[in-house]
Design a protein around this motif. Sequence first.
Motif, PDB file in Angstrom:
ATOM      1  N   LEU A 100       2.471   6.118   2.000  1.00  0.00           N
ATOM      2  CA  LEU A 100       2.500   7.390   2.715  1.00  0.00           C
ATOM      3  C   LEU A 100       1.488   8.369   2.125  1.00  0.00           C
ATOM      4  O   LEU A 100       0.787   9.078   2.856  1.00  0.00           O
ATOM      5  CB  LEU A 100       3.907   7.990   2.668  1.00  0.00           C
ATOM      6  CG  LEU A 100       4.113   9.298   3.431  1.00  0.00           C
ATOM      7  CD1 LEU A 100       3.919   9.087   4.928  1.00  0.00           C
ATOM      8  CD2 LEU A 100       5.492   9.870   3.164  1.00  0.00           C
TER       9      LEU A 100
ATOM     10  N   THR B  90      -1.464  10.496   4.262  1.00  0.00           N
ATOM     11  CA  THR B  90      -1.330  11.951   4.423  1.00  0.00           C
ATOM     12  C   THR B  90      -2.532  12.698   3.854  1.00  0.00           C
ATOM     13  O   THR B  90      -2.735  13.870   4.173  1.00  0.00           O
ATOM     14  CB  THR B  90      -0.053  12.474   3.739  1.00  0.00           C
ATOM     15  OG1 THR B  90      -0.051  12.085   2.368  1.00  0.00           O
ATOM     16  CG2 THR B  90       1.192  11.937   4.425  1.00  0.00           C
TER      17      THR B  90
ATOM     18  N   TRP C  29       1.380   7.614   9.324  1.00  0.00           N
ATOM     19  CA  TRP C  29       2.423   8.448   8.713  1.00  0.00           C
ATOM     20  C   TRP C  29       3.785   8.054   9.269  1.00  0.00           C
ATOM     21  O   TRP C  29       4.747   7.867   8.517  1.00  0.00           O
ATOM     22  CB  TRP C  29       2.203   9.928   9.030  1.00  0.00           C
ATOM     23  CG  TRP C  29       1.026  10.568   8.380  1.00  0.00           C
ATOM     24  CD1 TRP C  29       0.013   9.952   7.702  1.00  0.00           C
ATOM     25  CD2 TRP C  29       0.725  11.964   8.385  1.00  0.00           C
ATOM     26  NE1 TRP C  29      -0.897  10.889   7.291  1.00  0.00           N
ATOM     27  CE2 TRP C  29      -0.499  12.119   7.682  1.00  0.00           C
ATOM     28  CE3 TRP C  29       1.360  13.072   8.909  1.00  0.00           C
ATOM     29  CZ2 TRP C  29      -1.088  13.373   7.496  1.00  0.00           C
ATOM     30  CZ3 TRP C  29       0.765  14.315   8.727  1.00  0.00           C
ATOM     31  CH2 TRP C  29      -0.430  14.464   8.024  1.00  0.00           C
TER      32      TRP C  29
ATOM     33  N   THR D 227       3.421  10.016  -4.361  1.00  0.00           N
ATOM     34  CA  THR D 227       2.825  10.318  -3.059  1.00  0.00           C
ATOM     35  C   THR D 227       1.613  11.220  -3.227  1.00  0.00           C
ATOM     36  O   THR D 227       0.549  10.998  -2.632  1.00  0.00           O
ATOM     37  CB  THR D 227       3.855  11.007  -2.143  1.00  0.00           C
ATOM     38  OG1 THR D 227       5.018  10.197  -2.044  1.00  0.00           O
ATOM     39  CG2 THR D 227       3.296  11.240  -0.751  1.00  0.00           C
TER      40      THR D 227
ATOM     41  N   ARG E  83       6.395   5.249  -0.505  1.00  0.00           N
ATOM     42  CA  ARG E  83       5.814   6.575  -0.730  1.00  0.00           C
ATOM     43  C   ARG E  83       4.346   6.471  -1.165  1.00  0.00           C
ATOM     44  O   ARG E  83       3.541   7.355  -0.862  1.00  0.00           O
ATOM     45  CB  ARG E  83       6.616   7.333  -1.790  1.00  0.00           C
ATOM     46  CG  ARG E  83       8.092   7.509  -1.485  1.00  0.00           C
ATOM     47  CD  ARG E  83       8.347   8.305  -0.250  1.00  0.00           C
ATOM     48  NE  ARG E  83       7.864   9.678  -0.345  1.00  0.00           N
ATOM     49  CZ  ARG E  83       7.992  10.581   0.618  1.00  0.00           C
ATOM     50  NH1 ARG E  83       8.576  10.246   1.752  1.00  0.00           N
ATOM     51  NH2 ARG E  83       7.537  11.790   0.462  1.00  0.00           N
TER      52      ARG E  83
ATOM     53  N   ALA F 216       4.981   4.797   7.918  1.00  0.00           N
ATOM     54  CA  ALA F 216       5.404   4.902   6.515  1.00  0.00           C
ATOM     55  C   ALA F 216       6.756   5.597   6.385  1.00  0.00           C
ATOM     56  O   ALA F 216       7.566   5.248   5.519  1.00  0.00           O
ATOM     57  CB  ALA F 216       4.347   5.653   5.710  1.00  0.00           C
ATOM     58  N   MET F 217       7.018   6.594   7.220  1.00  0.00           N
ATOM     59  CA  MET F 217       8.309   7.294   7.164  1.00  0.00           C
ATOM     60  C   MET F 217       9.454   6.373   7.583  1.00  0.00           C
ATOM     61  O   MET F 217      10.534   6.391   6.971  1.00  0.00           O
ATOM     62  CB  MET F 217       8.262   8.541   8.056  1.00  0.00           C
ATOM     63  CG  MET F 217       7.361   9.641   7.529  1.00  0.00           C
ATOM     64  SD  MET F 217       7.214  11.014   8.711  1.00  0.00           S
ATOM     65  CE  MET F 217       5.967  12.015   7.902  1.00  0.00           C
TER      66      MET F 217
ATOM     67  N   ASP G  58       7.977  16.278   5.274  1.00  0.00           N
ATOM     68  CA  ASP G  58       8.309  15.072   4.534  1.00  0.00           C
ATOM     69  C   ASP G  58       8.554  15.376   3.064  1.00  0.00           C
ATOM     70  O   ASP G  58       9.539  14.922   2.477  1.00  0.00           O
ATOM     71  CB  ASP G  58       7.179  14.052   4.680  1.00  0.00           C
ATOM     72  CG  ASP G  58       7.399  12.834   3.811  1.00  0.00           C
ATOM     73  OD1 ASP G  58       8.259  12.005   4.158  1.00  0.00           O
ATOM     74  OD2 ASP G  58       6.730  12.719   2.770  1.00  0.00           O
TER      75      ASP G  58
ATOM     76  N   SER H 108      10.148   4.079   4.799  1.00  0.00           N
ATOM     77  CA  SER H 108      10.925   4.753   3.743  1.00  0.00           C
ATOM     78  C   SER H 108      12.419   4.749   4.056  1.00  0.00           C
ATOM     79  O   SER H 108      13.253   4.703   3.151  1.00  0.00           O
ATOM     80  CB  SER H 108      10.441   6.200   3.575  1.00  0.00           C
ATOM     81  OG  SER H 108       9.088   6.250   3.191  1.00  0.00           O
TER      82      SER H 108
END
Length: 499
Positions: free
Chosen positions: A134, A138, A111, A80, A131, A114-115, A51, A118
């Motif tokens: 995220l 993470t 995760w 992030t 972010r 969140a991706m 990522d 994004s």
Amino acid sequence: MNGRRPAAIAASAIGGLGRSGSRALTNALGGAERTRVVVLLASVLALSSADAATVGASATQLRDALHISNTDVGLLVTVTSIVAALASLPFGVLADRVRRTSALGAAIVLWGVAMIWSATVPTFGQLLLARLFLGGVTAAAGPLVASLVGDYFPSYERGRIYGYILAGELAGAGVGFAVTGDIAALSWRAAFVILALPAFVLAWMMFRLREPARGGSDALASPTAPARAPDEDPTTDAQRLAREHGLQPDPHLVLTRDPRRMGLVSAARYVLRIRTNIVLILASACGYYFLAGVQTFGVEFVTRQYGINQALGTLVLLVVGGGAVVGVLAGGSLGDLLLRRGFLNGRILVSAIAATAAVVLFVPAIFTRSAVTALPYITFAALALSAQNPPLDAARLDIMVPLLWGRAEGVRTFMRTLAMALAPLLFGAVSDYVFGGGRSGLQWTFAVMLLPLAASAYLLYRALGTYPRDVATAAAASGPAVSGRRRSRSDWDLPAESL
């Protein structure tokens, strides 16, 4: 039929190679269960690094689509990392107190969410918000993975095992640079979506993973390892070696309290009193600071400095990544080998020499204008830069009581992630505002940023003097030291503290 025959032969050959590679990996790691654990933990770090690398590989497309600058691209990675740094502290507490495999699986699900978020945002501000979320999830990776490695694998091979796991982290960065980076050339949104899909499969597999006992009492020993008696001293090999050498612990740091009843503040104070731990945290932070800058601006630097297109620049970095994979595998194994040969400082020395070599090799790579000339320098510099990490990760477990592994790694991850958070923003800002941007701006930025990498090497040489005693201190706290028997819960005297 004849037209399908070559395809069938090719498919069969590829399948055969895959099966051979799988068998070789399983044999190298000592069985199917051990291999499954290593692959899953490596995949967790791979997802996180992929990522971060995708943001750097998509820098040009993000700038054009959202009308932002290098500083803004750096800010995306920075926010992030800052949130991840703050969240790593409570995750460190969880790593010492909850079922770690379930906690990690739940974090990975978030995760993926969140991706995908994004990939759907219409503005830079909303991307920044995604972010932030995220970064919070993470943060689970560092403390939980470190604690699991300590309990899943015997101490004598943790450097080698960390090498395989960190190879996954590098492979993830390669996927971010190459695969999703090339996809980002067509659509940066598609790159984030494709990266999110494996997260849900990984989470499902993590939920199904067996939770190991605390303290490594049922570690997955290699079939070729000598058998150990069930009631054998649970201290690590480095700690046993310190005892054999007659090294005296620091009486002020021998932990006589129950780590399970220590609050976050109390535990953080304790782990930061260990001199080697401070040195290793700072050295690790300096190394990862430089690495974060490379992940974010490496493709852009290579294409501008050597006058090649993005596809070729990505290929160059893939070759460099191959050198880095060799580095993590060799560094961890070499540190373990020296320890088995009776050299207590072996893991620290491997890291110190590797950090020094990385600084020396990066200098000609930064100032040459030829990709052909630079490639061997960059490749071996990346090998040296990555070789220092597995021995350090294993060494940190040797200077810490097992029941503090999660919180100690949370503190370390906090400091390391802060450094990684600052790197993209500072790399971008120095390039834009100090050196005027463009090719020369990035060139001189990378040259100046070698100073923290040099500081990492210096600190590691300092650790050679403090590590042996701190290992002996951890041994005194971990072994059977109460009336000739193993410590029980009633032997600890610290009253319960709140978080």
